[in-house]
Design an enzyme around this catalytic site. Structure first.
Site, PDB file in Angstrom:
ATOM      1  CE  LYS A 115       1.057   1.194   4.404  1.00 54.51           C
ATOM      2  NZ  LYS A 115       1.759   2.465   4.779  1.00 54.51           N
ATOM      3  CG  ASP A 242       0.105   0.029   8.815  1.00 57.27           C
ATOM      4  OD1 ASP A 242      -0.562   0.853   9.468  1.00 57.27           O
ATOM      5  OD2 ASP A 242       1.229   0.281   8.350  1.00 57.27           O
TER       6      ASP A 242
END
Length: 421
Positions: A115, A242
């Site tokens: 990401k 995350d």
């Protein structure tokens, strides 16, 4: 006296399950075909055993790599028979049989994308020592590939990888995720796992967090989807801040430590090109946060940033990362790299910014890196890759890009390329 009777030569084709213990110890994913009907898995799609469908892969037949042995056996007074056979490890065969008997799904290959943080605001410090953040996370199509195979032993997970320096024990987030899934569900599946690593570590790209989320998804597939996506997302917060994001559909507005995930429609075109440039040096996340000064962070409301980017697209003014100043303090060369990319881009990039806590610099708007990364000896060992945004559908994992897994504009770092040769 040797009989002149004709020889009957019979080649016994080895059972596809046969494989020497050497092959199994060297290759963690020896495939075996049972001749059974195609198996169904959680998505309800029946797959033939040698097919690729989405992100699920069933490996081809395995065969023994041992040299065949020759045996001459008596076969009556007028004939003798030459039998060519393999000498497999019967114990391994029995274990493989047991896997086939008890499991509907025995192998799975999944894409594990990373990401970027399109913007990252740090909004305060918490009583637990962590910081509150507000960030637009988005999955991109650079990623690792993780192959899972049920372990017949049911006692321990075994992890291998193509790069050096990656922990292979329970310090690895993949193993942590599998342990967590067994704890939450009471299942007893253990796995052989191979991690084909393409995402650099210490890059601010969430590669390890993605690996953990992918492992949770895989374990759930092998267990017949005992847990919902929502449950997997909630559990994953115990692994890392995350990790829950990767159970979004690809884009999310994340708050708290990052574990509060608000799934949003993709705010940017999926085909918007970008380039990632990461120097060999990594940024320690702990050290970056240690040097963070809240009085020096941006004052722009993160919801304003989200609105502007959603309505008007990428802009340098709104791709703000509050961790850049402390990261540049930790690694001054990173600040020079960002400045040089901006200066060399000549408007090709709509925005240039650092992802996460570094040390990857992202340029959005063009897949081409600036020429100095090729011509300047200072940057001869940097990691460079083009990328674009990625999303997934409900009840499906992220699909590996069909055209290319990750188009590398420059060689991987030496520690990676040496292990791939």
């Amino acid at each position: 006296m040797v009989s002149s009777a004709p020889l009957s030569v019979q080649r016994l084709i080895p059972c596809p399950k046969m494989a020497s213990s050497h092959v199994l110890s060297y290759h963690l994913f020896p495939s075996h075909s049972t001749g059974k009907k195609p198996r169904e898995f959680c998505g309800g799609v029946a797959l033939p055993s040698n097919s690729r469908h989405g992100s699920c892969y069933f490996a081809p037949e395995r065969s023994s790599k041992r040299s065949p042995s020759l045996r001459i056996m008596a076969s009556g007074p007028s004939r003798r028979q030459v039998e060519i056979v393999y000498d497999p490890d019967e114990r391994i065969n029995r274990l493989a049989d047991e896997v086939d008997k008890n499991a509907g799904l025995s192998r799975l290959s999944l894409f594990s994308p990373c990401k970027i943080n399109v913007f990252l605001r740090i909004t305060g410090k918490r009583e637990d020592g962590f910081h509150d953040l507000a960030s637009l996370f988005h999955v991109i199509n650079l990623g690792d590939t993780i192959k899972f195979s049920l372990s017949p032993t049911k006692t321990k997970d075994r992890l291998s990888t193509n790069v050096q320096g990656v922990p292979l024990d329970d310090r690895n987030l993949i193993i942590k995720a599998l342990n967590l899934y067994r704890k939450k569900t009471g299942t007893d599946n253990f796995f052989w796992i191979h991690l084909d690593k393409k995402v650099p570590t210490g890059a601010g790209l969430g590669g390890g967090s993605s690996n953990a989320a992918t492992a949770l998804w895989a374990a759930n597939q092998f267990s017949g989807c005992l847990a919902s996506e929502k449950e997997l997302q909630e559990w994953s917060g115990e692994i890392g801040s995350d990790v829950p994001f990767f159970f979004s559909h690809g884009a999310a507005y994340c708050t708290g430590r990052g574990e509060v995930v608000q799934d949003i429609p993709c705010p940017l075109p999926l085909d918007l090109p970008m380039v990632l440039v990461k120097p060999q040096e990594a940024c320690s996340t702990a050290e970056v946060y240690k040097r963070l000064r809240l009085d020096q962070t941006s004052s722009i409301d993160p919801l304003t940033l989200l609105k502007e980017i959603t309505q008007n697209g990428i802009s340098q003014d709104f791709c703000i990362n509050d961790l850049e100043p402390p990261a540049f303090d930790v690694l001054p060369s990173l600040k020079r790299l960002k400045k040089r990319i901006i200066a060399a881009s000549r408007g090709d990039y709509k925005a240039v910014f650092m992802s996460g806590s570094g040390s990857t610099i992202v340029g959005i708007g063009s897949p081409e890196p600036p020429s100095f990364v090729y011509n300047d000896d200072e940057y001869k060992d940097v990691f460079v890759s083009e990328a674009s945004f990625l999303s997934r559908q409900e009840n499906q994992w992220y699909a590996e890009p069909i055209t290319a897994t990750a188009s590398f504009s420059k060689d991987l770092p030496p520690e990676v390329t040496s292990s791939l040769r």
